[in-house]
Design a protein around this motif. Structure first.
Motif, PDB file in Angstrom:
ATOM      1  N   ASP A   8       1.154  -0.879   0.286  1.00  0.00           N
ATOM      2  CA  ASP A   8       0.070  -0.432   0.135  1.00  0.00           C
ATOM      3  C   ASP A   8       0.580   1.305   0.161  1.00  0.00           C
ATOM      4  O   ASP A   8       1.549   1.065   0.775  1.00  0.00           O
ATOM      5  CB  ASP A   8      -1.210  -0.267   0.895  1.00  0.00           C
ATOM      6  CG  ASP A   8      -1.912  -1.377   1.154  1.00  0.00           C
ATOM      7  OD1 ASP A   8      -1.553  -1.831   0.586  1.00  0.00           O
ATOM      8  OD2 ASP A   8      -2.945  -1.058   2.025  1.00  0.00           O
ATOM      9  N   GLU A  10       2.147   4.342   0.239  1.00  0.00           N
ATOM     10  CA  GLU A  10       1.167   5.308   1.213  1.00  0.00           C
ATOM     11  C   GLU A  10       2.577   6.236   2.291  1.00  0.00           C
ATOM     12  O   GLU A  10       3.660   5.395   2.044  1.00  0.00           O
ATOM     13  CB  GLU A  10      -0.241   6.113   2.439  1.00  0.00           C
ATOM     14  CG  GLU A  10       0.230   4.583   2.644  1.00  0.00           C
ATOM     15  CD  GLU A  10      -0.151   4.041   4.328  1.00  0.00           C
ATOM     16  OE1 GLU A  10      -1.653   3.841   2.785  1.00  0.00           O
ATOM     17  OE2 GLU A  10      -0.120   3.297   5.294  1.00  0.00           O
ATOM     18  N   HIS A  81      -5.180   2.867  -3.611  1.00  0.00           N
ATOM     19  CA  HIS A  81      -5.823   3.099  -1.848  1.00  0.00           C
ATOM     20  C   HIS A  81      -6.020   4.491  -1.738  1.00  0.00           C
ATOM     21  O   HIS A  81      -6.760   4.626  -1.067  1.00  0.00           O
ATOM     22  CB  HIS A  81      -4.110   3.149  -1.545  1.00  0.00           C
ATOM     23  CG  HIS A  81      -4.281   2.747  -0.426  1.00  0.00           C
ATOM     24  ND1 HIS A  81      -5.258   1.822   0.098  1.00  0.00           N
ATOM     25  CD2 HIS A  81      -3.129   3.155   0.688  1.00  0.00           C
ATOM     26  CE1 HIS A  81      -5.129   1.606   1.701  1.00  0.00           C
ATOM     27  NE2 HIS A  81      -3.865   2.650   1.979  1.00  0.00           N
ATOM     28  N   HIS A  85      -6.592   8.645   1.041  1.00  0.00           N
ATOM     29  CA  HIS A  85      -6.738   7.971   2.164  1.00  0.00           C
ATOM     30  C   HIS A  85      -7.852   8.255   3.417  1.00  0.00           C
ATOM     31  O   HIS A  85      -7.651   8.563   4.539  1.00  0.00           O
ATOM     32  CB  HIS A  85      -5.015   8.358   3.048  1.00  0.00           C
ATOM     33  CG  HIS A  85      -5.016   6.541   3.571  1.00  0.00           C
ATOM     34  ND1 HIS A  85      -5.267   6.432   5.308  1.00  0.00           N
ATOM     35  CD2 HIS A  85      -4.339   5.402   2.911  1.00  0.00           C
ATOM     36  CE1 HIS A  85      -4.664   5.222   5.089  1.00  0.00           C
ATOM     37  NE2 HIS A  85      -4.391   4.994   4.458  1.00  0.00           N
ATOM     38  N   PRO A 121      -7.983   1.937   2.360  1.00  0.00           N
ATOM     39  CA  PRO A 121      -7.495   2.862   3.736  1.00  0.00           C
ATOM     40  C   PRO A 121      -8.419   1.798   5.197  1.00  0.00           C
ATOM     41  O   PRO A 121      -8.555   1.751   5.212  1.00  0.00           O
ATOM     42  CB  PRO A 121      -7.546   3.951   3.709  1.00  0.00           C
ATOM     43  CG  PRO A 121      -7.850   4.496   1.892  1.00  0.00           C
ATOM     44  CD  PRO A 121      -8.655   3.419   1.384  1.00  0.00           C
ATOM     45  N   HIS A 223       3.436  -1.822   3.787  1.00  0.00           N
ATOM     46  CA  HIS A 223       3.499  -0.051   4.117  1.00  0.00           C
ATOM     47  C   HIS A 223       5.224   0.463   3.510  1.00  0.00           C
ATOM     48  O   HIS A 223       6.042  -0.312   3.782  1.00  0.00           O
ATOM     49  CB  HIS A 223       3.059   0.788   4.319  1.00  0.00           C
ATOM     50  CG  HIS A 223       2.003  -0.046   4.487  1.00  0.00           C
ATOM     51  ND1 HIS A 223       1.459  -0.620   5.567  1.00  0.00           N
ATOM     52  CD2 HIS A 223       0.907   0.840   4.243  1.00  0.00           C
ATOM     53  CE1 HIS A 223       0.642  -0.828   5.738  1.00  0.00           C
ATOM     54  NE2 HIS A 223      -0.226  -0.031   5.285  1.00  0.00           N
TER      55      HIS A 223
HETATM   56 ZN   LIG Z   1      -2.765   2.565   3.322  1.00  0.00          ZN
END
Ligand SMILES: [Zn+2]
Length: 274
Positions: A8, A10, A81, A85, A121, A223
Protein backbone atom coordinates in the motif's frame (compact mmCIF):
# COMPACT_ATOMS: atom_id res chain seq x y z
CA UNK A 1 0.68 -22.31 -4.20
CA UNK A 2 1.52 -18.78 -5.40
CA UNK A 3 0.44 -16.01 -3.00
CA UNK A 4 -0.28 -12.34 -3.72
CA UNK A 5 2.37 -9.78 -2.68
CA UNK A 6 0.92 -6.30 -2.16
CA UNK A 7 2.24 -2.90 -1.04
CA UNK A 8 0.00 0.00 0.00
CA UNK A 9 1.92 3.02 -1.30
CA UNK A 10 1.45 5.91 1.14
CA UNK A 11 3.81 8.07 3.16
CA UNK A 12 4.59 7.82 6.89
CA UNK A 13 2.40 10.81 7.81
CA UNK A 14 -0.70 9.60 5.93
CA UNK A 15 -1.49 6.64 8.18
CA UNK A 16 -4.61 6.46 10.31
CA UNK A 17 -2.49 6.30 13.48
CA UNK A 18 -1.35 9.90 12.88
CA UNK A 19 -4.60 11.25 11.42
CA UNK A 20 -5.18 13.47 14.46
CA UNK A 21 -1.70 14.97 14.24
CA UNK A 22 -1.31 15.51 10.50
CA UNK A 23 -4.50 16.87 8.91
CA UNK A 24 -4.41 16.82 5.10
CA UNK A 25 -3.64 20.56 4.96
CA UNK A 26 -0.25 19.81 6.53
CA UNK A 27 0.79 16.97 4.21
CA UNK A 28 2.40 19.26 1.65
CA UNK A 29 4.86 20.60 4.25
CA UNK A 30 6.08 17.27 5.64
CA UNK A 31 9.27 15.51 4.51
CA UNK A 32 8.39 12.87 1.95
CA UNK A 33 9.99 9.46 2.21
CA UNK A 34 7.61 7.39 0.09
CA UNK A 35 9.66 7.44 -3.10
CA UNK A 36 12.91 6.21 -1.54
CA UNK A 37 11.10 3.57 0.53
CA UNK A 38 9.08 2.29 -2.43
CA UNK A 39 12.27 2.12 -4.49
CA UNK A 40 13.73 -0.08 -1.76
CA UNK A 41 10.77 -2.45 -2.27
CA UNK A 42 11.30 -2.40 -6.04
CA UNK A 43 14.92 -3.36 -5.41
CA UNK A 44 13.97 -6.23 -3.06
CA UNK A 45 11.42 -7.54 -5.54
CA UNK A 46 13.86 -7.30 -8.44
CA UNK A 47 16.49 -9.23 -6.50
CA UNK A 48 13.96 -11.93 -5.59
CA UNK A 49 12.41 -12.03 -9.06
CA UNK A 50 8.96 -11.24 -7.61
CA UNK A 51 6.19 -9.14 -9.17
CA UNK A 52 3.73 -7.44 -6.83
CA UNK A 53 0.63 -5.24 -6.73
CA UNK A 54 1.11 -1.62 -5.57
CA UNK A 55 -2.11 -0.11 -4.18
CA UNK A 56 -1.07 3.52 -4.63
CA UNK A 57 -2.61 6.72 -3.28
CA UNK A 58 -3.72 9.18 -5.96
CA UNK A 59 -2.11 11.91 -3.83
CA UNK A 60 1.24 10.15 -4.12
CA UNK A 61 0.85 9.53 -7.87
CA UNK A 62 0.18 13.25 -8.43
CA UNK A 63 3.53 14.10 -6.82
CA UNK A 64 5.72 11.13 -7.73
CA UNK A 65 4.87 10.34 -11.35
CA UNK A 66 8.32 8.91 -12.07
CA UNK A 67 7.91 6.41 -9.22
CA UNK A 68 4.56 5.25 -10.59
CA UNK A 69 6.13 4.79 -14.01
CA UNK A 70 8.98 2.73 -12.51
CA UNK A 71 6.44 0.46 -10.80
CA UNK A 72 4.71 -0.15 -14.13
CA UNK A 73 7.93 -0.43 -16.17
CA UNK A 74 9.22 -3.16 -13.85
CA UNK A 75 6.19 -5.33 -14.53
CA UNK A 76 4.23 -4.78 -11.32
CA UNK A 77 0.48 -4.21 -11.13
CA UNK A 78 -0.62 -0.63 -10.48
CA UNK A 79 -3.76 -0.46 -8.31
CA UNK A 80 -5.55 2.15 -6.21
CA UNK A 81 -5.54 3.01 -2.49
CA UNK A 82 -7.95 5.93 -3.03
CA UNK A 83 -6.88 9.57 -3.41
CA UNK A 84 -6.87 11.00 0.12
CA UNK A 85 -6.59 7.94 2.38
CA UNK A 86 -10.04 8.70 3.79
CA UNK A 87 -11.79 5.86 5.60
CA UNK A 88 -14.57 4.47 3.41
CA UNK A 89 -17.03 4.32 6.31
CA UNK A 90 -16.48 7.98 7.18
CA UNK A 91 -17.70 9.10 3.74
CA UNK A 92 -21.06 9.10 2.03
CA UNK A 93 -21.52 7.36 -1.31
CA UNK A 94 -20.96 10.51 -3.38
CA UNK A 95 -17.73 11.47 -1.56
CA UNK A 96 -16.42 7.92 -1.71
CA UNK A 97 -17.10 7.67 -5.45
CA UNK A 98 -15.41 11.02 -6.00
CA UNK A 99 -12.29 9.85 -4.14
CA UNK A 100 -11.91 6.41 -5.73
CA UNK A 101 -12.83 7.70 -9.20
CA UNK A 102 -10.28 10.52 -8.98
CA UNK A 103 -7.60 8.09 -7.78
CA UNK A 104 -8.24 5.70 -10.69
CA UNK A 105 -8.09 8.50 -13.27
CA UNK A 106 -4.86 9.95 -11.83
CA UNK A 107 -3.16 6.56 -11.64
CA UNK A 108 -4.20 5.61 -15.18
CA UNK A 109 -3.05 8.99 -16.56
CA UNK A 110 0.33 8.77 -14.84
CA UNK A 111 0.92 5.04 -15.21
CA UNK A 112 -0.51 4.60 -18.69
CA UNK A 113 -2.18 1.31 -17.75
CA UNK A 114 -5.68 0.23 -16.72
CA UNK A 115 -6.23 0.26 -12.95
CA UNK A 116 -8.69 -2.40 -11.82
CA UNK A 117 -7.91 -3.11 -8.16
CA UNK A 118 -8.64 -1.10 -5.01
CA UNK A 119 -7.76 -1.42 -1.34
CA UNK A 120 -9.66 0.64 1.20
CA UNK A 121 -7.52 2.61 3.67
CA UNK A 122 -7.32 0.74 6.99
CA UNK A 123 -9.64 -2.01 5.66
CA UNK A 124 -12.54 0.38 6.14
CA UNK A 125 -15.25 -1.61 4.37
CA UNK A 126 -17.39 -3.46 6.88
CA UNK A 127 -20.95 -4.65 7.28
CA UNK A 128 -22.27 -1.08 7.67
CA UNK A 129 -20.91 0.27 4.37
CA UNK A 130 -21.22 -2.57 1.89
CA UNK A 131 -22.56 0.06 -0.55
CA UNK A 132 -18.88 0.78 -1.17
CA UNK A 133 -18.58 -2.37 -3.29
CA UNK A 134 -21.19 -1.21 -5.79
CA UNK A 135 -19.67 2.27 -5.78
CA UNK A 136 -16.31 0.73 -6.74
CA UNK A 137 -17.90 -1.20 -9.61
CA UNK A 138 -19.63 2.03 -10.73
CA UNK A 139 -16.23 3.76 -10.78
CA UNK A 140 -14.70 1.14 -13.05
CA UNK A 141 -13.01 -1.18 -10.59
CA UNK A 142 -13.02 -4.94 -11.09
CA UNK A 143 -11.82 -6.09 -7.70
CA UNK A 144 -11.26 -4.96 -4.13
CA UNK A 145 -8.94 -6.28 -1.45
CA UNK A 146 -10.38 -4.37 1.47
CA UNK A 147 -11.98 -6.76 3.93
CA UNK A 148 -10.21 -8.13 6.98
CA UNK A 149 -12.37 -10.96 8.38
CA UNK A 150 -11.21 -10.48 11.98
CA UNK A 151 -12.32 -8.76 15.17
CA UNK A 152 -10.15 -5.68 15.78
CA UNK A 153 -10.74 -2.40 17.61
CA UNK A 154 -10.26 -0.25 14.48
CA UNK A 155 -11.48 -2.38 11.58
CA UNK A 156 -12.66 -5.81 10.50
CA UNK A 157 -15.69 -7.81 9.40
CA UNK A 158 -15.31 -10.99 11.49
CA UNK A 159 -18.13 -12.92 9.82
CA UNK A 160 -17.14 -12.06 6.23
CA UNK A 161 -16.03 -14.94 3.98
CA UNK A 162 -12.33 -15.78 4.38
CA UNK A 163 -11.80 -16.53 0.72
CA UNK A 164 -12.26 -14.72 -2.58
CA UNK A 165 -15.94 -14.00 -3.27
CA UNK A 166 -18.28 -11.79 -5.28
CA UNK A 167 -19.76 -8.62 -3.75
CA UNK A 168 -21.70 -5.55 -4.93
CA UNK A 169 -24.54 -7.52 -6.54
CA UNK A 170 -22.01 -9.77 -8.25
CA UNK A 171 -20.23 -6.90 -10.01
CA UNK A 172 -16.99 -6.87 -7.98
CA UNK A 173 -14.57 -9.52 -6.69
CA UNK A 174 -13.43 -9.16 -3.08
CA UNK A 175 -10.12 -10.72 -2.05
CA UNK A 176 -9.99 -10.65 1.77
CA UNK A 177 -6.87 -10.46 3.90
CA UNK A 178 -5.54 -13.86 4.92
CA UNK A 179 -6.62 -15.40 8.22
CA UNK A 180 -6.06 -18.73 9.94
CA UNK A 181 -8.76 -20.47 11.97
CA UNK A 182 -7.84 -21.30 15.56
CA UNK A 183 -10.29 -22.31 18.29
CA UNK A 184 -13.24 -21.08 16.22
CA UNK A 185 -11.74 -17.65 15.60
CA UNK A 186 -10.10 -15.98 12.62
CA UNK A 187 -6.58 -14.83 13.40
CA UNK A 188 -4.80 -12.36 11.10
CA UNK A 189 -2.00 -13.78 8.95
CA UNK A 190 -1.58 -11.17 6.25
CA UNK A 191 1.20 -8.73 7.14
CA UNK A 192 1.12 -5.16 8.47
CA UNK A 193 1.57 -4.56 12.18
CA UNK A 194 1.08 -8.20 13.14
CA UNK A 195 3.93 -9.22 10.85
CA UNK A 196 6.21 -6.79 12.68
CA UNK A 197 4.97 -7.57 16.19
CA UNK A 198 5.19 -11.38 16.23
CA UNK A 199 8.27 -13.48 15.39
CA UNK A 200 8.79 -14.36 11.74
CA UNK A 201 8.55 -18.15 12.26
CA UNK A 202 5.01 -17.74 13.64
CA UNK A 203 3.86 -15.85 10.57
CA UNK A 204 5.50 -18.38 8.27
CA UNK A 205 3.76 -21.25 10.07
CA UNK A 206 0.42 -19.46 9.75
CA UNK A 207 0.76 -18.83 6.03
CA UNK A 208 1.91 -22.40 5.45
CA UNK A 209 -1.16 -23.60 7.29
CA UNK A 210 -3.42 -21.35 5.21
CA UNK A 211 -1.79 -22.61 2.01
CA UNK A 212 -2.21 -26.20 3.21
CA UNK A 213 -5.98 -25.62 3.44
CA UNK A 214 -5.67 -25.37 -0.32
CA UNK A 215 -8.75 -23.23 -0.83
CA UNK A 216 -7.17 -19.98 -1.92
CA UNK A 217 -3.83 -18.23 -2.36
CA UNK A 218 -2.84 -15.97 0.54
CA UNK A 219 -2.48 -12.19 0.56
CA UNK A 220 0.45 -10.33 2.12
CA UNK A 221 0.34 -6.56 2.59
CA UNK A 222 2.98 -4.09 3.68
CA UNK A 223 3.77 -0.37 3.36
CA UNK A 224 6.85 1.62 2.27
CA UNK A 225 7.13 3.20 5.75
CA UNK A 226 7.27 -0.24 7.42
CA UNK A 227 10.93 -0.66 6.40
CA UNK A 228 11.89 2.91 7.38
CA UNK A 229 13.20 3.05 10.95
CA UNK A 230 14.59 6.52 10.23
CA UNK A 231 11.21 8.21 9.78
CA UNK A 232 10.40 11.08 12.18
CA UNK A 233 9.02 10.23 15.62
CA UNK A 234 5.57 11.67 16.30
CA UNK A 235 5.39 12.44 19.99
CA UNK A 236 1.97 14.11 19.70
CA UNK A 237 0.27 10.85 18.64
CA UNK A 238 -1.34 8.57 21.26
CA UNK A 239 1.01 6.01 22.82
CA UNK A 240 -0.81 2.97 21.42
CA UNK A 241 -0.86 4.45 17.91
CA UNK A 242 2.86 5.19 18.13
CA UNK A 243 3.63 1.68 19.32
CA UNK A 244 1.61 0.06 16.54
CA UNK A 245 3.20 2.26 13.92
CA UNK A 246 6.80 1.83 15.02
CA UNK A 247 7.11 -1.69 16.46
CA UNK A 248 10.09 -3.53 14.92
CA UNK A 249 10.44 -1.21 11.92
CA UNK A 250 14.15 -2.02 11.84
CA UNK A 251 13.52 -5.77 11.50
CA UNK A 252 10.93 -5.70 8.75
CA UNK A 253 13.12 -5.40 5.67
CA UNK A 254 15.06 -8.55 6.62
CA UNK A 255 11.84 -10.43 7.34
CA UNK A 256 10.38 -9.50 3.97
CA UNK A 257 13.53 -10.72 2.22
CA UNK A 258 13.05 -14.07 3.98
CA UNK A 259 9.37 -14.11 3.11
CA UNK A 260 10.17 -13.58 -0.56
CA UNK A 261 12.41 -16.67 -0.42
CA UNK A 262 10.18 -18.91 1.70
CA UNK A 263 7.01 -18.61 -0.46
CA UNK A 264 6.13 -18.10 -4.13
CA UNK A 265 4.65 -14.67 -4.91
CA UNK A 266 3.09 -12.79 -7.80
CA UNK A 267 0.90 -9.75 -8.49
CA UNK A 268 -2.67 -10.00 -7.29
CA UNK A 269 -4.43 -9.86 -10.67
CA UNK A 270 -2.45 -12.85 -11.91
CA UNK A 271 -2.67 -14.85 -8.68
CA UNK A 272 -6.47 -14.59 -8.70
CA UNK A 273 -6.93 -14.77 -12.48
CA UNK A 274 -8.57 -11.33 -12.74
ZN1 LIG B 1 -3.20 2.85 3.83
Amino acid sequence: MVNAMTVDVEDWFQVQAYAGVFPRERWEDLPRRVEANTDAFLQMFAEAGVKATFFTLGWVADRHAALVRRIVAQGHELASHGYWHRLAHEQDVAAFREDVGRARRVLEDVGGVAVRGYRAPTFSINKRNKWAFEALADEGYLYSSSVFPIRHDLYGMPDAPRFVHLVGAGRLTEIPMTTVRLCGRNLPCSGGGYFRLFPYWLFRAGLRRFNAEGRSPGVFYTHPWEIDAGQPRVREAPLMARFRHRVNLGLTRGRIVRLLQDFAWDRMDRVFGL
